[in-house]
Design a protein around this motif. Sequence first.
Motif, mmCIF file in Angstrom:
data_model
loop_
_atom_site.group_PDB
_atom_site.id
_atom_site.type_symbol
_atom_site.label_atom_id
_atom_site.label_comp_id
_atom_site.label_asym_id
_atom_site.label_seq_id
_atom_site.Cartn_x
_atom_site.Cartn_y
_atom_site.Cartn_z
ATOM 1 N N ALA A 277 -2.676 13.571 0.157
ATOM 2 C CA ALA A 277 -3.175 12.985 1.410
ATOM 3 C C ALA A 277 -4.472 12.223 1.162
ATOM 4 C CB ALA A 277 -3.382 14.075 2.455
ATOM 5 N N SER A 278 -5.330 12.748 0.301
ATOM 6 C CA SER A 278 -6.572 12.063 -0.027
ATOM 7 C C SER A 278 -6.287 10.699 -0.650
ATOM 8 C CB SER A 278 -7.413 12.917 -0.985
ATOM 9 O OG SER A 278 -8.560 12.206 -1.403
ATOM 10 N N HIS A 279 -5.360 10.657 -1.583
ATOM 11 C CA HIS A 279 -4.997 9.385 -2.209
ATOM 12 C C HIS A 279 -4.423 8.408 -1.177
ATOM 13 C CE1 HIS A 279 -5.690 10.162 -6.493
ATOM 14 N NE2 HIS A 279 -5.312 11.418 -6.252
ATOM 15 N N LEU A 280 -3.545 8.894 -0.318
ATOM 16 C CA LEU A 280 -2.910 8.028 0.681
ATOM 17 C C LEU A 280 -3.923 7.541 1.723
ATOM 18 C CD1 LEU A 280 0.406 10.026 1.045
ATOM 19 C CD2 LEU A 280 0.177 7.723 0.069
ATOM 20 N N ARG A 281 -4.798 8.433 2.201
ATOM 21 C CA ARG A 281 -5.838 8.027 3.156
ATOM 22 C C ARG A 281 -6.758 6.972 2.549
ATOM 23 N NH1 ARG A 281 -6.568 13.510 3.716
ATOM 24 N NH2 ARG A 281 -8.598 13.293 2.684
ATOM 25 N N THR A 282 -7.013 7.101 1.256
ATOM 26 C CA THR A 282 -7.872 6.133 0.576
ATOM 27 C C THR A 282 -7.227 4.755 0.569
ATOM 28 O OG1 THR A 282 -8.862 7.890 -0.742
ATOM 29 C CG2 THR A 282 -9.068 5.648 -1.604
ATOM 30 N N HIS A 283 -5.923 4.700 0.368
ATOM 31 C CA HIS A 283 -5.214 3.415 0.426
ATOM 32 C C HIS A 283 -5.264 2.837 1.839
ATOM 33 C CE1 HIS A 283 -3.072 2.881 -3.542
ATOM 34 N NE2 HIS A 283 -3.656 4.059 -3.687
ATOM 35 N N LEU A 284 -5.133 3.688 2.849
ATOM 36 C CA LEU A 284 -5.257 3.213 4.235
ATOM 37 C C LEU A 284 -6.636 2.599 4.463
ATOM 38 C CD1 LEU A 284 -3.687 6.182 6.258
ATOM 39 C CD2 LEU A 284 -2.748 3.866 6.036
ATOM 40 N N ALA A 285 -7.666 3.303 4.015
ATOM 41 C CA ALA A 285 -9.038 2.815 4.207
ATOM 42 C C ALA A 285 -9.264 1.511 3.448
ATOM 43 C CB ALA A 285 -10.038 3.878 3.755
ATOM 44 N N GLN A 286 -8.722 1.410 2.232
ATOM 45 C CA GLN A 286 -8.913 0.188 1.451
ATOM 46 C C GLN A 286 -8.215 -0.987 2.129
ATOM 47 O OE1 GLN A 286 -10.763 -0.344 -1.597
ATOM 48 N NE2 GLN A 286 -10.460 -2.358 -0.703
ATOM 49 N N GLN A 287 -7.037 -0.769 2.638
ATOM 50 C CA GLN A 287 -6.299 -1.858 3.296
ATOM 51 C C GLN A 287 -7.068 -2.382 4.499
ATOM 52 O OE1 GLN A 287 -4.297 -1.906 6.336
ATOM 53 N NE2 GLN A 287 -2.791 -3.473 5.873
ATOM 54 N N ARG A 288 -7.760 -1.502 5.223
ATOM 55 C CA ARG A 288 -8.552 -1.922 6.384
ATOM 56 C C ARG A 288 -9.755 -2.771 5.982
ATOM 57 N NH1 ARG A 288 -7.151 3.530 8.257
ATOM 58 N NH2 ARG A 288 -9.106 4.302 7.365
ATOM 59 N N LEU A 289 -10.200 -2.648 4.727
ATOM 60 C CA LEU A 289 -11.340 -3.431 4.246
ATOM 61 C C LEU A 289 -10.959 -4.858 3.860
ATOM 62 C CD1 LEU A 289 -13.095 -0.809 1.910
ATOM 63 C CD2 LEU A 289 -13.867 -1.587 4.176
ATOM 64 N N LEU A 290 -9.662 -5.121 3.735
ATOM 65 C CA LEU A 290 -9.192 -6.409 3.221
ATOM 66 C C LEU A 290 -8.553 -7.259 4.310
ATOM 67 C CD1 LEU A 290 -7.472 -5.060 -0.029
ATOM 68 C CD2 LEU A 290 -9.804 -5.961 0.216
#
Length: 184
Positions: free
Chosen positions: A155-168
């Motif tokens: 979940a930590s890895h997946l949440r991190t991808h969600l957060a990164q996508q929001r930055l782009l």
Amino acid sequence: MNRINAVTFAAVLAASLPAAAQHHGTGHGKPAEHATAASPYVGQEKREIKAMSEQEQRGWLEGQGMGLARAAELNGYPGPMHTLELADSIGLSPAQLAASRELMQRHKAEARALGVRLVETERQLDAAFREKRANDTDVERLTAEIAQIQGSIRASHLRTHLAQQRLLSAEQVSAYNRLRGYTQ
């Protein structure tokens, strides 16, 4: 029994018959004289934690991705590590660069802390069996804890991808996917 369960049962039964025949004899009604089928686990009995290779332990302890975020990565949600690697190619602004670095640092700290817990819990499970003190209660408790920690890491890895996508921007995500080879 519904069709899916019947098919699954038949497949499991069919797969187990050759193994049962090997284990109990030749499969032709004659006992095997010398069973010499080596286990694929040979050599693993020397591991510190039998259920984890040194490489797996290192991966958990270092917070490596180990494919845990493929659901995100392959569906257009970039991760910070590869985003940072592609920073110039996808045109990260200084603010995006700083935010991506900070996201990566936070995620790595969380994943590493969880990895330490996972390796330690696997060590406890291994010790219970090695010391011949394993019991149903401990096995149930430790395996449930291991599963919970593994889920938290993923979940930590997946949440991190969600957060990164929001930055782009959408264009940056498209460029990322193209550069990673996911799209043309």
